[in-house]
Write a protein that holds these residues in place. Structure first.
Motif, PDB file in Angstrom:
ATOM      1  N   LYS A 135      44.982  34.711  27.878  1.00 26.68           N
ATOM      2  CA  LYS A 135      43.826  35.599  27.962  1.00 26.68           C
ATOM      3  C   LYS A 135      43.124  35.485  29.318  1.00 26.68           C
ATOM      4  O   LYS A 135      42.531  36.447  29.801  1.00 26.68           O
ATOM      5  CB  LYS A 135      42.843  35.282  26.836  1.00 26.68           C
ATOM      6  CG  LYS A 135      43.332  35.700  25.457  1.00 26.68           C
ATOM      7  CD  LYS A 135      42.303  35.377  24.383  1.00 26.68           C
ATOM      8  CE  LYS A 135      42.792  35.821  23.018  1.00 26.68           C
ATOM      9  NZ  LYS A 135      41.812  35.498  21.947  1.00 26.68           N
ATOM     10  N   GLU A 136      43.209  34.302  29.905  1.00 26.54           N
ATOM     11  CA  GLU A 136      42.539  34.089  31.187  1.00 26.54           C
ATOM     12  C   GLU A 136      43.313  34.654  32.359  1.00 26.54           C
ATOM     13  O   GLU A 136      42.774  34.808  33.454  1.00 26.54           O
ATOM     14  CB  GLU A 136      42.303  32.595  31.396  1.00 26.54           C
ATOM     15  CG  GLU A 136      41.305  31.992  30.415  1.00 26.54           C
ATOM     16  CD  GLU A 136      41.273  30.478  30.480  1.00 26.54           C
ATOM     17  OE1 GLU A 136      42.072  29.906  31.269  1.00 26.54           O
ATOM     18  OE2 GLU A 136      40.477  29.862  29.746  1.00 26.54           O
ATOM     19  N   SER A 137      44.598  34.961  32.145  1.00 27.32           N
ATOM     20  CA  SER A 137      45.449  35.418  33.249  1.00 27.32           C
ATOM     21  C   SER A 137      45.640  36.930  33.197  1.00 27.32           C
ATOM     22  O   SER A 137      45.950  37.498  32.146  1.00 27.32           O
ATOM     23  CB  SER A 137      46.819  34.733  33.168  1.00 27.32           C
ATOM     24  OG  SER A 137      47.709  35.285  34.107  1.00 27.32           O
ATOM     25  N   ASP A 138      45.463  37.577  34.331  1.00 27.68           N
ATOM     26  CA  ASP A 138      45.694  39.024  34.421  1.00 27.68           C
ATOM     27  C   ASP A 138      47.181  39.346  34.552  1.00 27.68           C
ATOM     28  O   ASP A 138      47.576  40.501  34.391  1.00 27.68           O
ATOM     29  CB  ASP A 138      44.933  39.608  35.611  1.00 27.68           C
ATOM     30  CG  ASP A 138      43.428  39.505  35.440  1.00 27.68           C
ATOM     31  OD1 ASP A 138      42.975  39.529  34.276  1.00 27.68           O
ATOM     32  OD2 ASP A 138      42.712  39.395  36.446  1.00 27.68           O
ATOM     33  N   SER A 139      47.988  38.359  34.868  1.00 29.85           N
ATOM     34  CA  SER A 139      49.409  38.615  35.133  1.00 29.85           C
ATOM     35  C   SER A 139      50.310  37.828  34.191  1.00 29.85           C
ATOM     36  O   SER A 139      51.422  37.481  34.534  1.00 29.85           O
ATOM     37  CB  SER A 139      49.744  38.250  36.588  1.00 29.85           C
ATOM     38  OG  SER A 139      49.427  36.886  36.841  1.00 29.85           O
ATOM     39  N   TRP A 140      49.782  37.554  32.999  1.00 28.67           N
ATOM     40  CA  TRP A 140      50.559  36.753  32.049  1.00 28.67           C
ATOM     41  C   TRP A 140      51.820  37.501  31.639  1.00 28.67           C
ATOM     42  O   TRP A 140      51.784  38.659  31.246  1.00 28.67           O
ATOM     43  CB  TRP A 140      49.721  36.454  30.807  1.00 28.67           C
ATOM     44  CG  TRP A 140      50.434  35.575  29.820  1.00 28.67           C
ATOM     45  CD1 TRP A 140      51.236  35.967  28.810  1.00 28.67           C
ATOM     46  CD2 TRP A 140      50.389  34.148  29.767  1.00 28.67           C
ATOM     47  NE1 TRP A 140      51.705  34.886  28.109  1.00 28.67           N
ATOM     48  CE2 TRP A 140      51.205  33.739  28.676  1.00 28.67           C
ATOM     49  CE3 TRP A 140      49.753  33.170  30.524  1.00 28.67           C
ATOM     50  CZ2 TRP A 140      51.381  32.407  28.332  1.00 28.67           C
ATOM     51  CZ3 TRP A 140      49.927  31.845  30.176  1.00 28.67           C
ATOM     52  CH2 TRP A 140      50.738  31.475  29.101  1.00 28.67           C
ATOM     53  N   THR A 141      52.944  36.822  31.703  1.00 27.03           N
ATOM     54  CA  THR A 141      54.229  37.394  31.291  1.00 27.03           C
ATOM     55  C   THR A 141      54.991  36.356  30.501  1.00 27.03           C
ATOM     56  O   THR A 141      55.068  35.194  30.904  1.00 27.03           O
ATOM     57  CB  THR A 141      55.068  37.816  32.513  1.00 27.03           C
ATOM     58  OG1 THR A 141      54.324  38.745  33.295  1.00 27.03           O
ATOM     59  CG2 THR A 141      56.371  38.467  32.071  1.00 27.03           C
ATOM     60  N   SER A 142      55.555  36.788  29.395  1.00 25.53           N
ATOM     61  CA  SER A 142      56.346  35.861  28.597  1.00 25.53           C
ATOM     62  C   SER A 142      57.546  35.385  29.399  1.00 25.53           C
ATOM     63  O   SER A 142      58.236  36.181  30.041  1.00 25.53           O
ATOM     64  CB  SER A 142      56.831  36.540  27.312  1.00 25.53           C
ATOM     65  OG  SER A 142      57.730  35.685  26.615  1.00 25.53           O
TER      66      SER A 142
END
Length: 957
Positions: free
Chosen positions: A44-51
């Motif tokens: 949630k804190e990351s704008d670029s989170w990718t699995s």
């Protein structure tokens, strides 16, 4: 659903005042839950989170018929760790998604589904997977496209792979590392940033060992938790995942301003005196969740047996996000597409089975306490019920019947003549239920324990030695029911005749003794969280952590099979269980555990029974009066109303409570409770018919509003009133003190917006509206708000008897509640209620109809079994049904003794049974005036001489 379904795969305990919460973990105290929630927080804190997980396109393989596919899954963080994905669509549209580690250091537990499912589902050969450049997709359903279930949409999928424990870095004793090459190298390793910290965290949090209170859980396999987000982008309500003392519509646990701070926990536990509004785990776990909107209903079933936590968030009023975090196991998710509640129940019950068709007597009233203390106490109990002419079907014995809590072995000081005592109860067609707990006293003189030792059937410690824990028996051991060798042996214990080979069987019993399985989570007084250590070992080498939530189900399931096998021909079993899992509904009943005698526990018990019912386990109820405490007469009366409208109806109380049997109450309370019990008995045909429907369709016996009126949004969160099967009975038990009237919600109906409802007792009428409507219904202490929806026909038996088997030849009354068009319909299902002869078509299944005919009405009876040969009973088709079957012949003299018709517009000019005039009385209605509802007209047709097994018609001119 209006749009098609789409699956998207994206890359001896003292009394206390309340539960001892410190005995049970919160998410922050469970290492794997802590890690899973931290993963969600970082995402949630990351704008670029990718699995980091993605399909290996080169490994993708469609089955020869293109009905399923397998593929490799790789992780960008661990390139050398391989996972396998298997996706298939069943014939009924259910999608199964499995993912497991391939060629890992160890094997993950993958047997949960084998215990829950009734058989291997058949794969659809009509639906084909299509491989595109960026996705694999299978479309089915009607035209259009709406996302219904999304897996890994937030990228929270994480299967912690098996690994080797890293050696501890060398200790540095000097304050400086200068001039010490080994220390300098170790310091450099510690200073290198962890490239996986953005996903797994920067520390090994409880990977190899974990402590809670005074216990340490060794983790020889290391971290192996499983995390996955399952989102419902177009469904604003989710239900299910019992068992929790909470609302039916599940509340938020994360996001902005969550209602709860901890996720919903699934970990079977002896949580006595539980909090009445909490996400704490209780005694059973069914990892099934429904998602609902006005457009469709879908569900997910995650076949996993380890401890699981579920976070819920509503990013909007129309969508739901959930995050499932489990301690061990494989990903094995069944996506149930619906799109209606009825379809969801059918699809789920095809997986795990329907509620078993119970013995008819088990729907009567059960009287229990801890403990009736002697044979004479039981006889006096029966005598007092009969002196007051109060109906009861079953007397129960708790643990004190047994010698030193050695179950099956009677305490002969207090129960010197157990078989004679049981036969005294049987003389009035009553039954006994006696407790058998899973802990075995560890003394060689106890034959059950010694046989289990000799056969090597006991659960083991991590070192391979017999596990010893502490429970009611003192030093105790537990049978490992995952060991197939235990199954046939357990059945022999319940034989009521000697086996002849010197082995133990329960000869001091009869075939009218049935069983109560308590403490089967398992409860261990001196164990972590009052249970078995997670690093104990079961058959096959599996750790207890892998299968904890399944453990209790096996105990009650094998007991149910043992009760069935002891008779020839077999009789339907009755087994009450406290712990349960998906599939437990096939084998018996459950209750909501050690509740308190408070208004809050009375109210939440209704919600818990509804939650269990939509999760497939309909034969459910709460202890009437509360297990702990001494309810005042007002509370006790109200609780009897709750019990009378629960599928399982039992009064029970703790050993330290005052006795509160109905005959001990002062007037007017005793008379009110007596009337409530007689009301339950009069309605037993309605309950039995509802159970038959549940055993065939999977529909719950008691139904919340969203199930009955799935498009009425105002009813989606209602859980304090409910429907009894498909009968048209709407009940709202009173669960607050000092109430004399209540507000009842009448749901919206798209076709009959102003449907009429009749008060069951007074025939007062109430009318709904196009947007739903709340009406005020009288609810004095002797009244339960009970309405009959127009269009219903209710079959009842009105003659009071001392037990339900004595009613088998009694006549019926039909209550015909006309809808505004003058129509009504109802069903009646009967069989012998004891054996399995109904599976061979020995049944009576009738449809009653009222139809407008010119200026009059026709009421008729038809044979539903004959008209529906493709229907089934307990899974057996009625193709061999004969209207003149043995059971039908046995009740050929049972008749309809009265027909009561509500809502006729005018007084009839004649009433005929066939061509003969009938005797009848008519009471005109009272028209509504202003805000005051009217009273329906009542036509009573006396003794129409209509057989319950025959076709007939009544003509009202």
């Amino acid at each position: 659903m209006r749009a098609l379904c789409s699956l998207i795969l994206l890359a001896a305990l003292p009394l206390s005042l309340a539960v001892k919460s410190h005995d049970f973990k919160t998410c922050s105290q469970a290492g794997f839950c802590r890690r899973g929630r931290a993963l969600s927080a970082r995402a949630k804190e990351s704008d670029s989170w990718t699995s980091p997980y993605s399909l290996d396109a080169a490994s993708l393989a469609l089955s020869p018929d293109q009905a399923s596919f397998t593929a490799g899954v790789k992780s960008s963080l661990y390139p050398d760790i391989k996972f396998g994905l298997d996706v298939r669509i069943h014939e009924d549209g259910v999608v199964r998604v499995r993912m497991d580690e391939i060629n890992g250091l160890r094997k993950r537990y993958d047997e949960a589904a084998s215990w829950a499912l009734v058989s291997d589902p058949k794969i659809s050969h009509d639906i084909k997977w299509v491989v595109g450049k960026k996705e694999i997709r299978a479309k089915y359903g009607s035209k259009g496209f709406t996302e219904t279930v999304v897996l890994n949409g937030q990228g929270l999928l994480h299967m912690e792979h098996f690994r080797t424990k890293a050696p501890e870095p060398p200790k540095v004793e000097n304050e400086t590392t200068e001039g010490n090459p080994e220390a300098e190298a170790a310091q450099q390793v510690l200073e290198v940033p962890n490239p996986r910290a953005w996903f797994e965290g920067d520390t090994e949090d409880a990977y190899w060992e974990e402590s809670f209170s005074s216990w340490t859980d060794s983790k020889p396999k290391g971290p192996e938790s499983l995390s996955v987000d399952i989102n419902f982008p177009n469904h604003g309500h989710v239900y299910g995942i019992p068992q929790h003392a909470s609302t039916l519509s599940l509340r938020t646990t994360t996001g902005e301003n969550p209602y709860y701070t901890d996720p919903y926990r699934l970990y079977n536990a002896d949580t006595f005196e539980y909090i009445a509004d909490s996400t704490m785990s209780l005694y059973g776990s069914i990892p099934l969740m429904h998602a609902h909107s006005a457009d469709s209903t879908v569900a997910v079933f995650h076949a996993i047996g380890s401890e699981t936590w579920v976070d819920i968030e509503h990013p909007s009023s129309k969508s739901t996000r959930t995050h499932w975090i489990s301690e061990s196991g494989i990903l094995d998710i069944f996506i149930i597409p619906g799109p209606t509640p009825e379809a969801v129940f059918a699809q789920y019950s095809k997986l795990t089975g329907t509620q078993a068709n119970p013995a008819d007597w088990s729907l009567g009233y059960h009287q229990c306490r801890w403990n009736y203390v002697s044979s004479d106490d039981v006889r006096t109990l029966q005598k007092r019920f009969d002196e007051e002419d109060i109906p009861v079907d079953v007397f129960w014995l708790d643990i004190e019947y047994s010698e030193e809590h050695k179950y099956f072995i009677w305490d002969k000081k207090n129960f010197p003549d157990p078989v004679d005592m049981i036969k005294d109860v049987e003389a009035l067609e009553r039954k006994m239920v006696i407790i058998i707990d899973p802990h075995l006293k560890r003394v060689s003189s106890y034959p059950v324990y010694q046989e289990a030792v000799d056969r090597g059937l006991l659960a083991k410690q991590k070192n391979g030695n017999e596990y010893e824990g502490w429970c009611w028996s003192g030093s105790s051991a537990w049978v490992d029911f995952f060991n197939p060798g235990s199954w046939d042996w357990w059945k022999t214990l319940f034989k009521t005749n000697a086996l002849g080979d010197g082995k133990f069987s329960w000869t001091e019993s009869t075939e009218n003794v049935y069983i109560w399985n308590d403490m089967n989570e398992p409860a261990v007084f001196n164990g972590p969280e009052i249970s078995m250590p997670r690093d104990n070992v079961h058959y096959g080498g599996w750790e207890h952590r892998d299968l904890h939530n399944i453990n209790g189900m096996l105990f009650s399931n094998m007991t149910s099979q043992a009760i069935t096998a002891r008779s020839d021909p077999p009789k339907r079993p009755f087994v009450l269980t406290r712990a349960f899992y998906a599939g437990s509904q096939r084998f018996g009943a459950m209750w909501t555990g050690d509740n308190l005698g408070t208004w809050e526990h009375m109210a939440v018990g209704i919600k818990m029974v509804l939650a269990n019912s939509i999760a497939g386990f309909s034969f459910a109820g709460s202890d009437v009066g509360g297990f702990f405490g001494n309810p005042d007469p007002e509370m006790l009366v109200r609780w009897y109303h709750v019990g009378a409208f629960s599928p399982f109806f039992r009064a029970h109380a703790h050993i330290d409570t005052k006795r509160r049997e109905p005959f001990l109450l002062d007037q007017p309370y005793k008379g009110i409770v007596k009337d409530i019990l007689r009301l339950r008995y009069s309605m037993l045909p309605i309950w039995y018919t509802a159970f038959r429907e549940s055993s065939v369709t999977g529909l719950p016996v008691v139904r919340p509003h969203y199930v009955v009126f799935p498009q009425d949004e105002a009813g989606f969160a209602i859980d304090d009133q409910f429907w009894v099967g498909g009968s048209g009975l709407l009940v709202k038990p009173v669960t607050e003190k000092g109430v004399s009237e209540v507000s009842v919600y009448l749901p919206e109906d798209q076709h009959l917006h102003t449907q009429v409802y009749y008060d069951y007792f007074t025939h007062q009428t109430y009318r709904g509206s196009a947007k739903g409507k709340n009406v005020t219904v009288p609810a004095a202490l002797h009244q339960v708000p009970l309405l009959v929806r127009g269009g219903s026909i209710l079959p009842t038996r009105e003659r009071p008897r001392r037990s339900s088997p004595l009613m088998k030849k009694d006549p019926f009354t039909l209550r015909v509640a006309l809808d505004k068009a003058g129509n009504a319909r109802g069903e009646l299902y009967l069989d012998d209620g004891v054996t399995f002869s109904h599976q061979q078509g020995h049944i009576v299944w009738r449809e009653f109809k009222s139809e407008k005919q010119g200026k009059g009405f026709k009421i008729s009876s038809h044979d539903l079994a004959k008209a529906n040969p493709s229907e089934a009973v307990d899974g057996v088709a009625l193709t061999t049904y004969d209207p003149a079957n043995a059971f039908a012949r046995s009740i050929q003299d049972v008749r309809i003794e009265k027909v009561v018709v509500l809502g006729l517009p005018t007084e009839p000019s004649s009433v005929k049974i066939g061509s003969e005039d009938a005797q009848w009385e008519y009471t005109p209605g009272v028209a509504a005036s202003g805000k005051v509802d009217g009273v329906a007209s009542v036509l009573v047709i006396k003794d129409p001489k209509a057989s319950v097994i025959a076709d007939w018609q009544i003509l009202i001119a």
